[in-house]
Design a protein around this motif. Sequence first.
Motif, PDB file in Angstrom:
ATOM      1  N   GLU A  69       0.741  -1.127   0.106  1.00 21.16           N
ATOM      2  CA  GLU A  69      -0.042  -0.056   0.142  1.00 21.16           C
ATOM      3  C   GLU A  69       0.832   1.417   0.125  1.00 21.16           C
ATOM      4  O   GLU A  69       1.574   1.326   0.823  1.00 21.16           O
ATOM      5  N   PRO A  70       0.656   2.193  -0.966  1.00 18.42           N
ATOM      6  CA  PRO A  70      -0.163   2.053  -2.203  1.00 18.42           C
ATOM      7  C   PRO A  70       0.062   0.884  -3.065  1.00 18.42           C
ATOM      8  O   PRO A  70       1.163   0.263  -3.080  1.00 18.42           O
ATOM      9  N   ALA A  71      -0.993   0.613  -4.075  1.00 22.43           N
ATOM     10  CA  ALA A  71      -0.767  -0.232  -5.061  1.00 22.43           C
ATOM     11  C   ALA A  71       0.205   0.051  -6.065  1.00 22.43           C
ATOM     12  O   ALA A  71       0.764   1.390  -6.361  1.00 22.43           O
ATOM     13  N   ALA A  72       0.805  -1.017  -6.697  1.00 19.91           N
ATOM     14  CA  ALA A  72       1.712  -0.811  -7.892  1.00 19.91           C
ATOM     15  C   ALA A  72       1.102   0.269  -8.728  1.00 19.91           C
ATOM     16  O   ALA A  72      -0.236   0.082  -9.147  1.00 19.91           O
ATOM     17  N   GLY A  73       1.831   1.104  -9.427  1.00 22.44           N
ATOM     18  CA  GLY A  73       1.727   1.783 -10.534  1.00 22.44           C
ATOM     19  C   GLY A  73       1.170   3.355  -9.816  1.00 22.44           C
ATOM     20  O   GLY A  73       0.989   4.274 -10.644  1.00 22.44           O
ATOM     21  N   ASN A  74       0.988   3.390  -8.587  1.00 19.39           N
ATOM     22  CA  ASN A  74       0.779   4.741  -7.971  1.00 19.39           C
ATOM     23  C   ASN A  74       1.952   5.854  -8.073  1.00 19.39           C
ATOM     24  O   ASN A  74       3.170   4.939  -7.837  1.00 19.39           O
ATOM     25  N   SER A  75       1.750   7.013  -8.091  1.00 24.74           N
ATOM     26  CA  SER A  75       3.036   7.840  -8.236  1.00 24.74           C
ATOM     27  C   SER A  75       3.367   8.492  -6.696  1.00 24.74           C
ATOM     28  O   SER A  75       2.551   8.993  -6.055  1.00 24.74           O
ATOM     29  N   LEU A  76       4.398   8.216  -6.297  1.00 24.83           N
ATOM     30  CA  LEU A  76       4.954   8.724  -4.764  1.00 24.83           C
ATOM     31  C   LEU A  76       6.013   9.701  -5.127  1.00 24.83           C
ATOM     32  O   LEU A  76       6.978   9.400  -5.823  1.00 24.83           O
ATOM     33  N   GLY A 127       9.969   9.968   0.344  1.00 22.90           N
ATOM     34  CA  GLY A 127       9.601  10.459   1.736  1.00 22.90           C
ATOM     35  C   GLY A 127       8.287  10.041   2.113  1.00 22.90           C
ATOM     36  O   GLY A 127       7.753   9.881   3.080  1.00 22.90           O
ATOM     37  N   ALA A 128       7.530   9.509   0.912  1.00 23.53           N
ATOM     38  CA  ALA A 128       6.176   9.257   1.305  1.00 23.53           C
ATOM     39  C   ALA A 128       5.912   7.667   1.843  1.00 23.53           C
ATOM     40  O   ALA A 128       7.197   6.740   1.927  1.00 23.53           O
ATOM     41  N   PRO A 129       5.096   7.278   2.582  1.00 23.51           N
ATOM     42  CA  PRO A 129       4.929   6.176   3.319  1.00 23.51           C
ATOM     43  C   PRO A 129       4.589   4.908   2.558  1.00 23.51           C
ATOM     44  O   PRO A 129       3.997   5.142   1.547  1.00 23.51           O
ATOM     45  N   LEU A 130       5.351   4.023   2.596  1.00 25.14           N
ATOM     46  CA  LEU A 130       5.212   2.568   2.040  1.00 25.14           C
ATOM     47  C   LEU A 130       4.948   1.468   2.956  1.00 25.14           C
ATOM     48  O   LEU A 130       5.861   1.298   3.683  1.00 25.14           O
ATOM     49  N   LYS A 131       3.603   0.867   2.718  1.00 26.29           N
ATOM     50  CA  LYS A 131       3.443  -0.240   3.745  1.00 26.29           C
ATOM     51  C   LYS A 131       3.446  -1.532   3.096  1.00 26.29           C
ATOM     52  O   LYS A 131       2.989  -1.912   2.066  1.00 26.29           O
ATOM     53  N   VAL A 132       4.137  -2.569   3.433  1.00 35.21           N
ATOM     54  CA  VAL A 132       4.151  -3.910   2.960  1.00 35.21           C
ATOM     55  C   VAL A 132       3.961  -5.078   4.144  1.00 35.21           C
ATOM     56  O   VAL A 132       4.233  -5.118   5.281  1.00 35.21           O
ATOM     57  N   ILE A 133       3.109  -6.072   3.374  1.00 35.91           N
ATOM     58  CA  ILE A 133       2.766  -7.174   4.436  1.00 35.91           C
ATOM     59  C   ILE A 133       3.567  -8.412   3.870  1.00 35.91           C
ATOM     60  O   ILE A 133       3.522  -8.740   2.779  1.00 35.91           O
ATOM     61  N   ILE A 134       4.109  -9.090   4.738  1.00 34.45           N
ATOM     62  CA  ILE A 134       5.109 -10.120   4.657  1.00 34.45           C
ATOM     63  C   ILE A 134       4.547 -11.492   5.213  1.00 34.45           C
ATOM     64  O   ILE A 134       3.963 -11.437   6.122  1.00 34.45           O
ATOM     65  N   SER A 135       4.477 -12.494   4.308  1.00 25.94           N
ATOM     66  CA  SER A 135       4.007 -13.826   4.793  1.00 25.94           C
ATOM     67  C   SER A 135       4.792 -14.799   5.743  1.00 25.94           C
ATOM     68  O   SER A 135       6.102 -14.578   5.680  1.00 25.94           O
ATOM     69  N   LYS A 136       3.968 -14.982   6.732  1.00 29.74           N
ATOM     70  CA  LYS A 136       4.496 -15.893   7.894  1.00 29.74           C
ATOM     71  C   LYS A 136       4.155 -17.482   7.653  1.00 29.74           C
ATOM     72  O   LYS A 136       4.314 -18.028   8.201  1.00 29.74           O
ATOM     73  N   GLY A 137       3.563 -17.584   6.209  1.00 33.14           N
ATOM     74  CA  GLY A 137       3.195 -18.916   5.713  1.00 33.14           C
ATOM     75  C   GLY A 137       1.788 -19.256   6.459  1.00 33.14           C
ATOM     76  O   GLY A 137       0.909 -18.429   6.987  1.00 33.14           O
ATOM     77  N   VAL A 138       1.358 -20.356   6.184  1.00 34.37           N
ATOM     78  CA  VAL A 138       0.060 -21.025   6.555  1.00 34.37           C
ATOM     79  C   VAL A 138       0.018 -20.960   8.092  1.00 34.37           C
ATOM     80  O   VAL A 138       0.838 -21.563   8.854  1.00 34.37           O
ATOM     81  N   GLU A 139      -1.093 -20.674   8.518  1.00 33.11           N
ATOM     82  CA  GLU A 139      -1.166 -20.354   9.903  1.00 33.11           C
ATOM     83  C   GLU A 139      -1.422 -21.660  10.718  1.00 33.11           C
ATOM     84  O   GLU A 139      -0.535 -22.160  11.665  1.00 33.11           O
ATOM     85  N   ASN A 140      -2.167 -22.558  10.332  1.00 37.65           N
ATOM     86  CA  ASN A 140      -2.516 -23.759  10.726  1.00 37.65           C
ATOM     87  C   ASN A 140      -2.691 -24.866   9.739  1.00 37.65           C
ATOM     88  O   ASN A 140      -3.691 -25.325   9.413  1.00 37.65           O
ATOM     89  N   PRO A 141      -1.583 -25.697   9.288  1.00 38.38           N
ATOM     90  CA  PRO A 141      -1.621 -26.538   8.246  1.00 38.38           C
ATOM     91  C   PRO A 141      -2.178 -27.883   8.849  1.00 38.38           C
ATOM     92  O   PRO A 141      -2.088 -28.221  10.084  1.00 38.38           O
ATOM     93  N   ASP A 142      -2.397 -28.829   7.808  1.00 36.28           N
ATOM     94  CA  ASP A 142      -2.836 -30.314   8.064  1.00 36.28           C
ATOM     95  C   ASP A 142      -1.383 -31.012   8.762  1.00 36.28           C
ATOM     96  O   ASP A 142      -0.398 -30.517   8.284  1.00 36.28           O
TER      97      ASP A 142
END
Length: 679
Positions: A547-554, A557-572
């Motif tokens: 966030e923002p999505a790809a293609g936005n103009s920044l 110094g503008a803020p960039l938020k990224v979510i990184i995967s921790k993998g599957v929370e509860n696998p079989d």
Amino acid sequence: MIIGKRLSGRYEITRLIGTGGMSNVYLARDIILERDVAVKLMRMSMANEEQLVRRFRREAQATTQLMHPHIVDIFDVDEDHDNHFIVMEYIDGMDLKAYINKKGRLPLPQVITIMNQILGAIAHAHHQQIIHRDIKPQNVLINHEGTAKITDFGIAMALFETSMTQTNTTLGSVHYLSPEQARGGIATTKSDVYSLGIMLYEMLTGKLPFDGESAVAIAIQQLQSPMPLLADELPSAPMSLQNIVMKATAKDAANRYLSVEEMQADLATALQPSRINEAPYDIHKMDYDETQTIPLPSSIIKEKIADIEKLSAQKPPAKRKPAVIPKDKPVEKKKKSKQKRWLIIILIVALIALAATYFYYQSQKTYAVADVTDVSQQVAISRLQKDGFHIGKTIEEHSEKVKKGYIIKTDPPADKKVKKGTKIDLYISIGKEEVTVEDYRGENANEMKKELEKIGFKKVKTVAITNDTVNVGEVTGQSIQAGLKVVPSETTIELEYSSGPEDIVLKDLTGYNTNSVKAYALENGFELTIKEAFSDDIEVDQVVSQEPAAGNSLKAGAPLKVIISKGVENPDKTVERKIKLVYTGEIIEASSEHESTNNDAEDDTTEASSASSEPTRTPQTIKVYLKDKTHKLTDVYKTLTITEDTEITLLFDLVADTEGAYKIERDDKNIEQETVGYK
């Protein structure tokens, strides 16, 4: 921008639904009671008129006492940061004017129904000592069921009292204005009757009785022109309806209905067969009879003086020869002569006293100062001198409303009553005040915009320009050169300001891991925020979203938020459990007997078994039952036969936060049962 604003923290403005001379009407949402309401908001240009604001609030509050099914309910009267407003019942429909424009002339039964509702509402208001003063179809709302509701009680009076000129507003109401209101008189309940008569005519014909190119032209017709006959536009109309229209719209208020209730009662029987051909009501003769002029005091005095002069000019009687008369005759003649002289003296004294009294009261009489606002100085002086006043000081002032050389105000003010000969001071406009434009470079653009708007500039535009050297928000240029003098209210100024370096188009960070995201943010100067979240689809340490999505103009110094995967929370999960099966069967020892028969020794030679053979074990049947993701505990999972202790391994396929179980039977008897957890 008022749309989206929340007044008093409660009424959220949705959209504009109507405009008027002194206010606008908006659809709003009452967030406390969760309902739609109509908000009548006074125009900011009129909020400076203290008298108007007081009347707006007083009349609106008085209207809250009106409780009638055909009067729009007033819910609230309030103020929010100089925004004066009234909260009313929202009627989803259209006003009667729009309804007439859409339908044309309305059917007679419908006219009677709507008018009966309106008359009932106005009668209720009159009983509460409230005169509407501005009855017109625009102030009658018709909902989808055809029910009429009246609005704008008493607000019209506030509009008439303001010193501001609202030409369009006057034009909107003058079609329904009573003659006494048109000539500046006081509105009464009979003024409302007149307006109701005009509105009744319009509903029946689809037209207005009086129209013209200006409000003045229409007002003159209201004062002088006879009311058009209903039969000229609607020949099929019953005479009863024409009579009601004529009586309601009589020029002289004394010839109208005594009350709205009387008009309502007359209208209720208008369509009865016995009234269709009733005698016409001739109001014209009563309205236009000539009136006699009452003589002024000066004319009375002139008549008295003429009488005295005539009496004094009479010649004495001619001399006659002496005649034989009684002795007391001379005394009688002398007495009459004295009486005549005393009569003349008394008459003259009375005349002088009358004249002295008249001129005394004339000297004490006061006259209203003419309103010469917004007229030229020359015309104003001429008018005031003609009225018998003297011109005092002339004071020059700047004015945003009055053009140069014209009168802003007088002292004493307009309409104040003073004696003739009083000195009138004139305040003359020298035009709009000019200001010197300064050099605004280096100033903050937003703060400078507010300052210039406070000074009164007509419009202040701000334009962003990319700049690598000037701080973001600082003014870099202006459309008007510093040092020039301008009139703010007539001037638009444009300020250019730095928006910082050129924008950077944000990449799609899909597939980036934590380290590569950090490197990208550092390279472009973004303020990076990283958060982790479980994901069923994205591998551990990979970008889930940005966030923002790809293609936005920044910008840097503008803020960039990224979510990184921790993998599957509860696998079989597959859980392993080892089980030892203990053999408990019977063990039979083997026999060591060797037999030899002499008879057989000759034919066969048999090798006998030795007595050292293994013992025999009785087999046991084991059944295993298993419960997991794909198995039920009621179904046999595995069957096996054992003759000794045996170890087996069970595999349980478990879903997160669930548990498995197993059961062991030996020869159909349960020997072991236990649950198996996910962890």
